[in-house]
Write a protein that holds these residues in place. Structure first.
Motif, PDB file in Angstrom:
ATOM      1  N   GLU A   2       0.545   5.025   9.332  1.00  0.00           N
ATOM      2  CA  GLU A   2       1.513   4.443   8.408  1.00  0.00           C
ATOM      3  C   GLU A   2       2.651   3.787   9.167  1.00  0.00           C
ATOM      4  O   GLU A   2       3.016   4.211  10.255  1.00  0.00           O
ATOM      5  CB  GLU A   2       2.081   5.524   7.492  1.00  0.00           C
ATOM      6  CG  GLU A   2       1.100   6.012   6.456  1.00  0.00           C
ATOM      7  CD  GLU A   2       1.775   6.919   5.451  1.00  0.00           C
ATOM      8  OE1 GLU A   2       2.942   6.664   5.110  1.00  0.00           O
ATOM      9  OE2 GLU A   2       1.141   7.881   5.029  1.00  0.00           O
ATOM     10  N   LYS A   3       3.209   2.750   8.548  1.00  0.00           N
ATOM     11  CA  LYS A   3       4.370   2.106   9.134  1.00  0.00           C
ATOM     12  C   LYS A   3       5.587   3.003   8.943  1.00  0.00           C
ATOM     13  O   LYS A   3       5.710   3.691   7.942  1.00  0.00           O
ATOM     14  CB  LYS A   3       4.634   0.768   8.457  1.00  0.00           C
ATOM     15  CG  LYS A   3       3.549  -0.258   8.692  1.00  0.00           C
ATOM     16  CD  LYS A   3       3.942  -1.617   8.177  1.00  0.00           C
ATOM     17  CE  LYS A   3       4.147  -1.620   6.689  1.00  0.00           C
ATOM     18  NZ  LYS A   3       4.444  -2.919   6.131  1.00  0.00           N
ATOM     19  N   GLU A  31      -5.331   2.149  -3.576  1.00  0.00           N
ATOM     20  CA  GLU A  31      -4.122   2.492  -2.811  1.00  0.00           C
ATOM     21  C   GLU A  31      -2.992   2.919  -3.742  1.00  0.00           C
ATOM     22  O   GLU A  31      -2.249   3.848  -3.424  1.00  0.00           O
ATOM     23  CB  GLU A  31      -3.664   1.298  -1.970  1.00  0.00           C
ATOM     24  CG  GLU A  31      -4.586   0.976  -0.819  1.00  0.00           C
ATOM     25  CD  GLU A  31      -4.211  -0.317  -0.129  1.00  0.00           C
ATOM     26  OE1 GLU A  31      -4.558  -0.455   1.053  1.00  0.00           O
ATOM     27  OE2 GLU A  31      -3.570  -1.184  -0.762  1.00  0.00           O
ATOM     28  N   ALA A  35      -1.131   6.542  -3.780  1.00  0.00           N
ATOM     29  CA  ALA A  35       0.336   6.626  -3.706  1.00  0.00           C
ATOM     30  C   ALA A  35       0.873   7.453  -4.873  1.00  0.00           C
ATOM     31  O   ALA A  35       1.799   8.266  -4.706  1.00  0.00           O
ATOM     32  CB  ALA A  35       0.949   5.234  -3.715  1.00  0.00           C
TER      33      ALA A  35
END
Length: 65
Positions: A2-3, A31, A35
């Motif tokens: 993950e960023k 996605e 989330a």
């Protein structure tokens, strides 16, 4: 991987909302679902799971009849 989240400074309160809409528009439905589940787990971790309620519909004759 993950960023890492970045700190952003906005000029008005609409900025975070617009960023979130843009971010979700780029995500696939899978996605978005993942989330949602991740946020749901975090919410339950903070506040606990809600209590189960009784699911029943009661139909009674009105008192004025």
């Amino acid at each position: 991987m993950e960023k890492k989240p970045r700190i952003k400074f906005y000029k008005d309160l609409n900025g975070p909302h617009v960023d979130q809409v843009r971010e979700h528009a780029l995500m696939t439905p899978e996605e978005r679902w993942l989330a949602f589940l991740r946020l749901k787990r975090r919410h339950y971790g903070l506040f606990g799971k809600p209590q189960k309620r009784e699911k029943r519909i009661t139909v009674e004759k009105p008192t004025w009849i």
